[in-house]
Design a protein around this motif. Structure first.
Motif, PDB file in Angstrom:
ATOM      1  N   LYS A 256       0.972  -1.749  -0.070  1.00 45.11           N
ATOM      2  CA  LYS A 256      -0.065   0.056   0.021  1.00 45.11           C
ATOM      3  C   LYS A 256       1.085   1.079   0.279  1.00 45.11           C
ATOM      4  O   LYS A 256       0.559   2.291  -0.169  1.00 45.11           O
ATOM      5  N   ASP A 257       2.206   1.117   0.604  1.00 43.34           N
ATOM      6  CA  ASP A 257       3.007   2.251   0.442  1.00 43.34           C
ATOM      7  C   ASP A 257       3.849   2.539  -1.215  1.00 43.34           C
ATOM      8  O   ASP A 257       4.871   3.355  -1.181  1.00 43.34           O
TER       9      ASP A 257
ATOM     10  N   GLU B 299      -5.015   0.655  -0.730  1.00 36.29           N
ATOM     11  CA  GLU B 299      -6.113   1.151   0.412  1.00 36.29           C
ATOM     12  C   GLU B 299      -5.991   2.490   0.804  1.00 36.29           C
ATOM     13  O   GLU B 299      -6.962   2.939   1.621  1.00 36.29           O
ATOM     14  N   THR B 300      -4.660   3.079   0.828  1.00 38.27           N
ATOM     15  CA  THR B 300      -4.008   4.316   1.208  1.00 38.27           C
ATOM     16  C   THR B 300      -3.962   5.297   0.261  1.00 38.27           C
ATOM     17  O   THR B 300      -3.833   6.398   0.698  1.00 38.27           O
ATOM     18  N   GLN B 301      -4.672   4.595  -0.820  1.00 39.40           N
ATOM     19  CA  GLN B 301      -3.797   5.515  -2.671  1.00 39.40           C
ATOM     20  C   GLN B 301      -5.582   6.292  -2.917  1.00 39.40           C
ATOM     21  O   GLN B 301      -5.636   7.058  -3.190  1.00 39.40           O
TER      22      GLN B 301
ATOM     23  N   GLY C  96      -8.008  -3.383   1.024  1.00 35.92           N
ATOM     24  CA  GLY C  96      -6.690  -2.632  -0.498  1.00 35.92           C
ATOM     25  C   GLY C  96      -6.891  -4.382  -0.323  1.00 35.92           C
ATOM     26  O   GLY C  96      -6.372  -4.250  -1.838  1.00 35.92           O
TER      27      GLY C  96
END
Length: 307
Positions: free
Chosen positions: A150-151, A184-186, A215
């Motif tokens: 996710k990063d 998930e975070t983007q 995600g």
């Protein structure tokens, strides 16, 4: 000799595909949000090229940080493709649609797994980085699945694609690969719909993810899409509609459809777990439940769903 590669942008980005379906007629008849629309048959041409049939070994390259639980969700999904006694409706029955394409069955087998938890090429990847990862010598002759955490930012991710598939060449050997990112975070509203509220378009409540991870459950949808597209059009000469640089393929032709009665913004009628409230349409090994997209059936020339 440097590996040669090809790659394609499928219609995996929910937002772009949804807006296109709202603006343009879909397969000859306009889609309406106010009523359920019956899908009309549409052609998809076979271009007489190679497909991936028989035993299809899938190697996994986990790029970045994934928990053991996250990895097990995806591995169980892949191992569900050839389950001998699957509960109904099942991942295995969904995958059997690929047998209707020229050449018979494609038996997916999970091969090697590589964990790249140190982000060997950094956290910002270009398409050339993906092909470099897929071109590792121990992956030649099989399908390489690159899964980014996710990063990790990937060129075009969340803007024009949620994943992609293509191929590399080493000597006379061509090898297919695909990449899927964890949004998930983007951009979960774009690449993990319907488990997250869409950023634009019809605003329907998000569904509860069957494995409790928005995600990764979103990754399963995109992995299913790209793996089906890969075995039926691995080297740009298989089944697709439209230009080869931006084709509609086995599952990307059915984007946004998961159950009967689907229309833009509504995934269709699905099964719901009474205890968790999670939505799903396919069951797999180890009691897993998943949401898999509709797939184009060459016998009926239409997108078919499990439920």
């Amino acid at each position: 000799m440097a590996p040669k590669y090809g790659f394609r942008y499928g219609c995996l980005l929910y937002l772009s595909c949804l807006l296109a379906s709202l603006v343009e007629p879909a397969m000859g008849s306009a889609r309406k949000l106010s009523a359920l629309v019956e899908e009309q048959p549409f052609p998809m041409k076979y271009h007489n090229g190679a497909l991936l049939k028989g035993k299809v070994t899938v190697n996994l390259l986990w790029y970045g940080s994934f928990s053991a639980i996250q990895r097990s969700i995806i591995i169980d999904f892949l191992e569900s493709f050839n389950s001998r006694t699957p509960p109904s409706p099942s991942v295995a029955s969904w995958w059997k649609t690929t047998e209707k394409y020229h050449g018979g069955s494609s038996a997916v087998v999970v091969g090697k797994q590589v964990l790249d938890q140190r982000y060997s090429l950094g956290k910002v990847l270009k398409t050339s980085h993906l092909t470099a990862l897929a071109s590792k010598p121990n992956f030649i002759g099989s399908v390489t699945v690159i899964l980014t955490a996710k990063d990790v930012a990937v060129d075009g991710f969340c803007m024009s694609r949620c994943g992609t598939h293509g191929w590399t060449r080493s000597g006379k050997t061509r090898s297919a690969y695909l990449w899927v990112g964890n949004s998930e975070t983007q951009c979960p509203g774009q690449c993990a719909w319907p488990f997250h509220q869409p950023m634009y378009g019809p605003q329907t409540p998000p569904l509860v993810a069957p494995n409790g991870d928005v995600g990764v459950d979103g990754m399963v949808i995109n992995l299913a899409t790209l793996l089906a597209n890969t075995v039926t059009n691995p080297f740009n000469g298989g089944y697709f509609q439209g230009p080869p640089t931006a084709p509609l393929e086995a599952v990307s032709a059915c984007t946004g459809v998961f159950g009967s009665g689907a229309y833009p913004g509504y995934p269709g009628r699905l099964l719901v777990d009474k205890s968790s409230g999670a939505s799903y349409n396919a069951q797999g090994v180890n009691g897993r439940r998943y949401l898999v997209p509709a797939m184009w059936d060459p016998q009926t020339s239409a997108c078919v769903t499990l439920v």
